[in-house]
Design an enzyme around this catalytic site. Structure first.
Site, short mmCIF file in Angstrom:
data_model
loop_
_atom_site.label_atom_id
_atom_site.label_comp_id
_atom_site.label_asym_id
_atom_site.label_seq_id
_atom_site.Cartn_x
_atom_site.Cartn_y
_atom_site.Cartn_z
N ARG A 45 -0.54 -1.65 -7.19
CA ARG A 45 -0.94 -2.92 -6.34
C ARG A 45 -1.68 -3.91 -6.91
O ARG A 45 -1.60 -5.18 -6.90
CB ARG A 45 -1.58 -2.37 -4.86
CG ARG A 45 -1.91 -3.37 -3.86
CD ARG A 45 -2.39 -2.54 -2.57
NE ARG A 45 -3.01 -3.54 -1.74
CZ ARG A 45 -2.50 -4.34 -0.54
NH1 ARG A 45 -1.19 -4.34 -0.51
NH2 ARG A 45 -3.28 -5.19 0.16
N ARG A 47 0.65 -1.20 0.01
CA ARG A 47 -0.02 -0.08 0.04
C ARG A 47 0.95 1.09 -0.06
O ARG A 47 2.05 1.16 0.82
CB ARG A 47 -0.96 0.06 1.14
CG ARG A 47 -1.82 -1.30 1.37
CD ARG A 47 -2.41 -1.25 2.56
NE ARG A 47 -3.51 -2.37 2.74
CZ ARG A 47 -3.26 -3.43 3.41
NH1 ARG A 47 -1.92 -3.60 4.05
NH2 ARG A 47 -3.96 -4.47 3.31
N HIS A 81 -3.94 -9.19 3.12
CA HIS A 81 -5.37 -9.27 3.10
C HIS A 81 -5.79 -10.17 4.45
O HIS A 81 -5.03 -11.26 4.46
CB HIS A 81 -6.10 -9.60 2.02
CG HIS A 81 -5.88 -8.83 0.75
ND1 HIS A 81 -6.12 -9.07 -0.63
CD2 HIS A 81 -5.86 -7.40 0.79
CE1 HIS A 81 -6.29 -8.28 -1.27
NE2 HIS A 81 -6.13 -7.05 -0.45
N LYS A 104 -1.76 -2.89 7.98
CA LYS A 104 -2.98 -2.36 8.68
C LYS A 104 -3.32 -2.97 9.94
O LYS A 104 -2.65 -4.14 10.07
CB LYS A 104 -4.23 -2.69 7.99
CG LYS A 104 -4.45 -1.58 6.70
CD LYS A 104 -5.80 -2.00 6.00
CE LYS A 104 -6.49 -0.77 4.89
NZ LYS A 104 -7.44 -1.11 4.21
N TYR A 134 -9.18 -10.69 -7.69
CA TYR A 134 -8.22 -10.37 -8.79
C TYR A 134 -8.46 -11.73 -9.83
O TYR A 134 -8.16 -11.66 -10.87
CB TYR A 134 -6.73 -10.76 -8.36
CG TYR A 134 -6.35 -9.39 -7.26
CD1 TYR A 134 -6.53 -7.99 -8.17
CD2 TYR A 134 -6.35 -9.24 -6.25
CE1 TYR A 134 -6.20 -6.90 -7.55
CE2 TYR A 134 -6.18 -8.14 -5.46
CZ TYR A 134 -6.12 -7.03 -5.95
OH TYR A 134 -6.00 -5.86 -5.41
N HIS A 187 -2.62 2.85 -6.11
CA HIS A 187 -3.34 1.53 -5.71
C HIS A 187 -3.48 0.77 -7.12
O HIS A 187 -3.44 -0.41 -6.98
CB HIS A 187 -4.64 1.76 -5.25
CG HIS A 187 -5.00 0.58 -4.12
ND1 HIS A 187 -4.26 0.55 -2.94
CD2 HIS A 187 -5.91 -0.29 -3.98
CE1 HIS A 187 -4.93 -0.23 -2.10
NE2 HIS A 187 -5.65 -0.76 -2.59
#
Length: 322
Positions: free
Chosen positions: A255, A150, A278, A174, A287, A252
């Protein structure tokens, strides 16, 4: 407590207990303050809000023409606030618990093909006022595409993570969760080259009495490192220079390209999930849909039978008239 005290206490708890990122906290704050302002106009405090109140607010948001994703995010913030309020004993009930939101539209993320990424990387090598700028920009782009980080993770990388010619980087993601991401040979080369230049610049700055930076991409701004907004503008400039549509390119997007290109070359979905950080593989599965869509486009555009069907239906192809 007044409504603003509710919000500030909730945000403090999110930061302390869940390690919520600054951007997440800012989004919660904006959404909850909007709800507080609307409630205040109705002379309703957070302590008196009912399920009907929240549903009326969502109708108001819809009438304002807010996007489905924005309405879903605002309801999510309200739900989390009242879950926290119930746990803390501020409310004996949770007025948001039975409300189902509008959901989120499942749009496939924009991505780039390999030649477009190559043009962005080439543009980075020639973009900048100084040689140092060009080396920094090259390092940023090589790292972003090689790791799928990110942009906030990239901007805030500590310089200590880059020492010792690493083959992998330790990234803080995160919620304060750490993960390892591998570096490609071009990324390792760009990193080593930029690190030498960066250290020389830092040495010159220290000689002038400026404090040393702990970041790989230092800045004299408040955060001490380059910002995501600065990088957003850089990547738009690189798109123009590289002949890639700026509408397709955001931080992004690289990414997304990282993930789709790995998947197209046979990488395991669970491995990609780990590399992207994730929490749920369901997030990574988007994806597979991106790849399916691109394969369908390739068939539609290039397969002879598809071209014949298009011609018979009145469409045109590049071979028409030849």
């Amino acid at each position: 407590m007044d409504d603003l005290h509710w919000i500030s206490t909730f945000l403090d708890a999110q930061a302390a207990e869940l390690g919520a990122a600054q951007n997440t906290q800012m989004a919660y704050a904006r959404d909850l303050r909007d709800f507080a302002d609307w409630s205040a106009r109705k002379n309703i405090g957070f302590g008196e809000v009912t399920q009907d109140t929240i549903e009326d607010y969502l109708i108001f948001c819809d009438a304002q023409g807010l996007a489905q994703s924005t309405r879903a995010r605002r309801l999510s913030a309200i739900k989390q606030l009242y879950r926290f309020a119930f746990d803390e004993g501020w409310r004996s009930d949770n007025p948001a618990i039975r409300i189902k939101g509008p959901g989120r539209a499942k749009r496939l993320p924009k991505t780039l093909d390999v030649p477009e990424v190559d043009r962005l990387l080439d543009a980075a090598r020639s973009t900048g006022r100084t040689t140092a700028d060009k080396l920094r920009n090259t390092c940023l782009m090589e790292l972003l595409y090689a790791t799928g980080m990110r942009v906030t993770e990239l901007m805030s990388l500590p310089v200590s993570a880059a020492r010792g010619e690493p083959r992998m980087l330790l990234v803080m993601g995160k919620g304060g969760k750490e993960r390892m991401v591998p570096l490609s040979p071009p990324a390792r080369t760009a990193l080593a080259t930029w690190l030498g230049t960066r250290d020389d610049l830092e040495e010159s700055a220290r000689a002038k009495g400026q404090p040393a930076s702990k970041f790989l991409f230092p800045s004299r701004g408040k955060l001490g490192h380059l910002t995501r907004h600065w990088f957003y503008q850089l990547i738009k400039d690189l798109a123009v220079t590289g002949g890639v549509s700026p509408d397709k390119v955001t931080p992004h997007t690289l990414r997304h390209a990282f993930a789709t290109h790995l998947l197209a070359n046979g990488a395991d979905l669970r491995a990609i999930q780990t590399l992207l950080g994730h929490a749920d593989v369901a997030t990574t599965e988007i994806y597979t849909h991106v790849l399916d869509e691109r394969l369908r486009e390739l068939v539609t555009e290039h397969h002879p039978l598809a071209r014949d069907a298009k011609r018979k239906s009145g469409g045109s192809t590049s071979s028409d008239g030849q």
